[in-house]
Every structure is written in structure tokens, then in C-alpha cells.
Motif scaffolding. Structure first.
Motif, short mmCIF file in Angstrom:
data_model
loop_
_atom_site.label_atom_id
_atom_site.label_comp_id
_atom_site.label_asym_id
_atom_site.label_seq_id
_atom_site.Cartn_x
_atom_site.Cartn_y
_atom_site.Cartn_z
N GLU A 81 0.84 -1.20 0.00
CA GLU A 81 0.00 0.00 0.00
C GLU A 81 0.87 1.25 0.00
O GLU A 81 0.60 2.21 -0.72
N VAL A 82 1.94 1.23 0.78
CA VAL A 82 2.86 2.36 0.79
C VAL A 82 3.57 2.47 -0.56
O VAL A 82 3.71 3.57 -1.11
N ALA A 83 3.98 1.35 -1.11
CA ALA A 83 4.66 1.35 -2.40
C ALA A 83 3.78 1.95 -3.50
O ALA A 83 4.30 2.54 -4.46
N SER A 84 2.47 1.85 -3.35
CA SER A 84 1.57 2.40 -4.37
C SER A 84 1.64 3.92 -4.45
O SER A 84 1.14 4.52 -5.41
N LEU A 85 2.28 4.55 -3.48
CA LEU A 85 2.44 6.00 -3.49
C LEU A 85 3.59 6.45 -4.39
O LEU A 85 3.74 7.64 -4.65
N TYR A 86 4.41 5.50 -4.83
CA TYR A 86 5.62 5.82 -5.58
C TYR A 86 5.51 5.38 -7.04
O TYR A 86 4.86 4.38 -7.35
N ALA A 87 6.21 6.11 -7.90
CA ALA A 87 6.29 5.76 -9.31
C ALA A 87 7.11 4.49 -9.48
O ALA A 87 7.76 4.00 -8.54
N SER A 88 7.14 3.96 -10.69
CA SER A 88 7.87 2.72 -10.96
C SER A 88 9.37 2.85 -10.70
O SER A 88 10.03 1.88 -10.36
N ASP A 89 9.90 4.04 -10.86
CA ASP A 89 11.31 4.34 -10.60
C ASP A 89 11.37 5.65 -9.84
O ASP A 89 10.49 6.51 -9.99
N PHE A 90 12.41 5.83 -9.05
CA PHE A 90 12.52 7.06 -8.25
C PHE A 90 13.98 7.37 -8.00
O PHE A 90 14.87 6.54 -8.19
N VAL A 91 14.20 8.60 -7.54
CA VAL A 91 15.53 9.06 -7.17
C VAL A 91 15.41 9.77 -5.81
O VAL A 91 14.39 10.38 -5.52
N ALA A 92 16.43 9.62 -4.99
CA ALA A 92 16.45 10.27 -3.68
C ALA A 92 17.80 10.94 -3.49
O ALA A 92 18.83 10.39 -3.87
N ALA A 93 17.78 12.13 -2.89
CA ALA A 93 19.02 12.86 -2.63
C ALA A 93 19.01 13.38 -1.20
O ALA A 93 17.99 13.85 -0.70
N GLY A 104 24.17 11.29 -0.21
CA GLY A 104 24.38 11.01 -1.61
C GLY A 104 23.08 10.94 -2.38
O GLY A 104 22.03 11.29 -1.88
N VAL A 105 23.19 10.47 -3.60
CA VAL A 105 22.04 10.32 -4.48
C VAL A 105 21.90 8.84 -4.81
O VAL A 105 22.89 8.16 -5.07
N MET A 106 20.68 8.36 -4.76
CA MET A 106 20.43 6.97 -5.13
C MET A 106 19.18 6.91 -5.99
O MET A 106 18.34 7.80 -5.96
N SER A 107 19.10 5.86 -6.76
CA SER A 107 17.90 5.62 -7.54
C SER A 107 17.41 4.22 -7.22
O SER A 107 18.17 3.38 -6.74
N GLY A 108 16.15 3.99 -7.48
CA GLY A 108 15.61 2.68 -7.19
C GLY A 108 14.38 2.38 -8.01
O GLY A 108 13.90 3.22 -8.76
N LYS A 109 13.91 1.18 -7.85
CA LYS A 109 12.71 0.71 -8.54
C LYS A 109 11.65 0.37 -7.50
O LYS A 109 11.96 -0.05 -6.40
N ASN A 110 10.42 0.56 -7.89
CA ASN A 110 9.30 0.20 -7.04
C ASN A 110 9.04 -1.29 -7.25
O ASN A 110 8.25 -1.70 -8.08
N ASP A 111 9.76 -2.10 -6.46
CA ASP A 111 9.68 -3.55 -6.59
C ASP A 111 9.71 -4.18 -5.20
O ASP A 111 9.53 -3.49 -4.19
#
Length: 143
Positions: free
Chosen positions: A28-40, A44-51
Motif C-alpha cells: 500500500e505504501v509502495a503504491s504511493l511511488y512511481a515505478s522508478d525514483f531518485v532520492a538525494a 548522496g544520491v540513489m535511484s531505485g525501482k518500485n519492486d
């Protein structure tokens, strides 16, 4: 756009608090996020997948927050900077409440800036920029 994003962040806040209480599924929380995301952040900076990795990280994150005494997260303010018809930057002020046997109730204010995409009327976070959470928690004696 503004109404949809405000409703979205009310849901986000509710999901976060139910997660703290152990009353929400990571999906349910994951449904708030796009299929891919970036965080800074200063880390540092990281990217991830909604998986499944994101869902697992969220479950671990809520367990960590409960362990350090996080009791509630409340939105104190929300300001939007529209980018175009489908994107905005949401400046969200949070108030986090912590309490444990060795820590009196402590309230910490901070801000996170979220990149939000709205497709077919549905907002999703595809990125965020935050300050140094660990340093803030240490400064207030939570860590």
C-alpha cells in the motif's frame, strides 16, 4: 493539481502513521511511488525501482522507526511549486514525535521536497530531497 496533491499527501501521512503502528502492508505504501525514483540527501544520491526490494526496505524502515521510538509523523505545511501540467515539487513540512522509556517525548520538525508526477489524475512520488536525518536525530538525542 493542488487538490489532488493535497489529498495524496494526506493519504501519504496516514499510510506512514499506519506503518509506524504496524497496521499497513508495504504494498500500500509502495503504491504511493512511481515505478522508478531518485532520492538525494547529504549521504548522496540513489535511484531505485518500485519492486519487492522497495517493499522490503519500507518494512525494515518502519521497524527501525518503531525501534527508535517514532510515535507519529504529521504534516505541518505543504507548498507546491508547479513545474508543468503533470509535475510539481511539493515542499512538505513534517513534525515527528518520538518517545521511549529513556527519552521524553521529543518533537522534531523537518522538511522534505518531493518530486510528484500526476498521470490520469493520480499523483505518485518519483523523487525526494531531504536533509541529514541521522544528524538531526543525533542532535535531538533520539540516536
Amino acid at each position: 493539481m493542488e487538490t489532488a496533491v493535497r489529498r495524496f499527501f494526506a493519504r501519504y501521512e496516514s499510510c506512514f502513521n499506519r506503518g509506524l503502528a504496524g497496521e499497513i502492508e508495504p504494498g500500500e505504501v509502495a503504491s504511493l511511488y512511481a515505478s522508478d525514483f531518485v532520492a538525494a540527501s547529504p549521504a548522496g544520491v540513489m535511484s531505485g525501482k518500485n519492486d519487492d526490494g522497495l517493499r522490503q526496505a519500507m518494512a525494515q524502515g518502519y521497524a527501525h522507526y518503531r525501534a527508535i521510538g517514532t510515535r507519529a509523523m504529521r504534516i505541518t505545511h505543504l507548498a507546491l511549486s508547479p513545474i508543468d501540467a503533470n509535475h510539481c515539487l511539493a515542499h512538505v513540512g513534517w513534525s515527528a514525535t518520538y518517545a521511549r522509556a529513556d527519552l521524553p517525548e521529543t518533537v522534531i520538525a523537518f522538511e522534505v521536497h518531493y518530486l510528484v508526477q500526476i498521470l490520469q489524475g493520480e499523483p505518485k512520488v518519483f523523487g525526494w530531497i531531504s536533509g541529514d536525518e541521522q544528524a538531526l536525530l543525533k542532535r535531538h538525542g533520539v540516536l
